[in-house]
Design a protein around this motif. Sequence first.
Motif, PDB file in Angstrom:
ATOM      1  N   HIS A 214      34.637  44.909  57.053  1.00  0.00           N
ATOM      2  CA  HIS A 214      34.122  45.558  55.840  1.00  0.00           C
ATOM      3  C   HIS A 214      35.072  45.323  54.669  1.00  0.00           C
ATOM      4  N   ASP A 215      36.365  45.546  54.887  1.00  0.00           N
ATOM      5  CA  ASP A 215      37.331  45.431  53.797  1.00  0.00           C
ATOM      6  C   ASP A 215      37.541  43.983  53.374  1.00  0.00           C
ATOM      7  N   ARG A 216      37.451  43.050  54.310  1.00  0.00           N
ATOM      8  CA  ARG A 216      37.560  41.632  53.927  1.00  0.00           C
ATOM      9  C   ARG A 216      36.350  41.218  53.094  1.00  0.00           C
ATOM     10  N   TRP A 217      35.175  41.671  53.505  1.00  0.00           N
ATOM     11  CA  TRP A 217      33.950  41.299  52.777  1.00  0.00           C
ATOM     12  C   TRP A 217      34.004  41.809  51.345  1.00  0.00           C
ATOM     13  N   HIS A 218      34.318  43.085  51.179  1.00  0.00           N
ATOM     14  CA  HIS A 218      34.399  43.628  49.819  1.00  0.00           C
ATOM     15  C   HIS A 218      35.576  43.037  49.050  1.00  0.00           C
ATOM     16  N   PRO A 247      39.685  51.849  41.604  1.00  0.00           N
ATOM     17  CA  PRO A 247      38.872  51.293  42.687  1.00  0.00           C
ATOM     18  C   PRO A 247      39.198  49.833  42.986  1.00  0.00           C
ATOM     19  N   ALA A 248      39.511  49.042  41.942  1.00  0.00           N
ATOM     20  CA  ALA A 248      39.870  47.642  42.175  1.00  0.00           C
ATOM     21  C   ALA A 248      41.198  47.530  42.930  1.00  0.00           C
ATOM     22  N   ASP A 249      42.169  48.409  42.601  1.00  0.00           N
ATOM     23  CA  ASP A 249      43.425  48.438  43.357  1.00  0.00           C
ATOM     24  C   ASP A 249      43.150  48.746  44.827  1.00  0.00           C
ATOM     25  N   ARG A 250      42.320  49.742  45.039  1.00  0.00           N
ATOM     26  CA  ARG A 250      42.007  50.156  46.414  1.00  0.00           C
ATOM     27  C   ARG A 250      41.366  49.007  47.186  1.00  0.00           C
ATOM     28  N   ARG A 251      40.417  48.324  46.562  1.00  0.00           N
ATOM     29  CA  ARG A 251      39.737  47.206  47.232  1.00  0.00           C
ATOM     30  C   ARG A 251      40.739  46.139  47.669  1.00  0.00           C
ATOM     31  N   GLU A 252      41.656  45.749  46.781  1.00  0.00           N
ATOM     32  CA  GLU A 252      42.596  44.688  47.122  1.00  0.00           C
ATOM     33  C   GLU A 252      43.606  45.158  48.168  1.00  0.00           C
ATOM     34  N   ALA A 253      44.069  46.394  48.043  1.00  0.00           N
ATOM     35  CA  ALA A 253      45.026  46.907  49.015  1.00  0.00           C
ATOM     36  C   ALA A 253      44.410  46.974  50.411  1.00  0.00           C
ATOM     37  N   LEU A 254      43.172  47.459  50.507  1.00  0.00           N
ATOM     38  CA  LEU A 254      42.523  47.550  51.814  1.00  0.00           C
ATOM     39  C   LEU A 254      42.246  46.167  52.390  1.00  0.00           C
TER      40      LEU A 254
END
Length: 653
Positions: A214-218, A247-254
């Motif tokens: 999920h996190d790689r896809w997003h 939210p963009a920080d969170r996406r990249e960190a995850l």
Amino acid sequence: MSERYDRLQELARAATVHLLPAGGGDGPLWGSGFFVAPGWVLTAAHVLRPHLPDGPCDTVFRVRGEDVEAEARLAHWLVGDARAAKVPLEEDLALVRLTGGADEHQHECVWLADRAVRHSGALKACGYFPGPPETHFRLVDAEINGHEDTHGLIIKPDIDFPSGVSGGPLLDPETGAVVGVVKSRRRQQDGGKAVAISALRRFGETYREVLAAHDRWHGDEPSSAAGDNWIDLQGGGPGPGAEQWTPADRREALRLLAELPPPPDAPTVELLAAKARSHNRWPGSTPELLTWRDGAGLLYEGTRPLEALTFLRYLKYVELYVRSRGGDPGDLARWSERRLRKEPRRAMHDFVRDAVLPEELRPAPAHGGGRIVIPYPGPGEGPTAVVLLDPVIGTETARFFWQIWYDGGDGEPELYETDGSVHGCAPDALVQALRGPLGRLLRARDQEGRPVPLEVALPVEYFDTAVHRWRFDDIAQLTDGGHLGARRRVVLRALERRGDPDKLWAERWRSTSAERRFTGWRTPAQGVLPTARVYREAAHDRIPVMCRPAGHGPGRTAMRLALESGHGVALWHIEGHSTRACAEPCDVLHAKAQELLGTLGSLAELPDRLRHLRQDISERRTGNGWAEPMALLYDDPRRPLPAEEAETLDAPL
């Protein structure tokens, strides 16, 4: 409704599917579901149970959405008893996997929050309902106005769900995340129930796999046909400014965390998150922590993330941990440093850069390849889990009410979970009953290389229960993998000793634990009638060893005398002979037991020394088979069992 909400709902619509029988055409609608990762659909287990009553299997069915139609199979579900009339709320999740490769079908995936907190308030329920003349997508206004059990959500009564929506997603339009799965309408009423998305963590290793995908896809920042993606449309976050976590920080960190080796245990994640927060604890209880992502989910106050420095400090701790175990967190380290340079409060950057790994998480020094023996914890020396098995009074066959207690090491055990049944539990059903609650506790508290010791308190007549052979999915001999006795220190305790210890017990324990050499005491001795005086006057370095069961016959008499005389440690053969006369195998057993006791430098080493033998048996190493049926009493009066309840537990009439 704002344009952002409308666009977010279109993404939810694109990710929502309905489930149908195999074959072409419009077969009967089973229910709804939604994509959570490439090739993975989450739905409610009760949607599939009428058609797949035996659970995960090779049976193929169809998944159909706006832009996808594919064959699929049930991969996993949480249903414990497939024969039960209803699926319990916390078990009503299933993961469906499309056939073929993950990249074979292009489709939308919802965003799943990293927080495990259950939602309250307004949201949108998505799903399909059957025609006529064809199946239609439906989006319904809903509101969560209550919670049930650990993962249940109660939907406000004035909401009318159409048939077929079960299994569909519950979308929080404020945060732009899916927070639950629709379970059911209330029979002949409006409203209904749902399962919080945090229940996904109960899938264990599969949860790790799915959420990483999920996190790689997003993280690849996919866009819909309209040019939208979930992160760009998310609200409820901080205002502008590089000191805020976006939210963009969170996406990249995850995404970067998903590329790392997973954490070894929940306490590691919990400790690093607490350090990142400067030990300012998060609200409520700690959820299950299976991934680095879950630790990031603890860095919130309500729905709002803490400052970027807190998240960056957590990422620094993860980086340090992974590097200390030989991993390569280079991509995470480089991105974190770039993100830190954007934070305007430069004087506070050392809050991140000066982070050091907590001492308890630093790698242990090399020991020349030899095994490390972990002493059993005394008061204030470490955690223990305790299962109390209290026999139901007045039943013809044995039944137990169970309780699970946890002592975090402060000497104040807390009741973790208790048997909610009316009639108690039969012995052959104990593993199934304890598998869920005890498994969750142990997973949450085990540390890398230091699984929590397990104590099981029983009446003496049930001391031959093969607790060390228990598995959470079955019972097996020690030659089969997955049993408790090879994974952790497993000891028995005397249920009758609940509450304050007596003087004999406390004094013998103090004297025995002060010894540094121990001798096996063959008891009951052949041709000698055992008496209480013999047991009271036994030397303090003598450990009773029996080549016979402790629950009946001469062994039971001997065990009773040992307990009444203050003995807190004993070894016995749970399947040994019941006759008074011994045979040659008994001599071998006593000689081997003496070898084991001769390796001890302290009494506290005995449970882990025995665990090493059980591990050898599990791994099919030869020479230690004698220890397979051996049970260990290790009953420390300095850590007494919780006192007995005032009211007797009687069998219901």
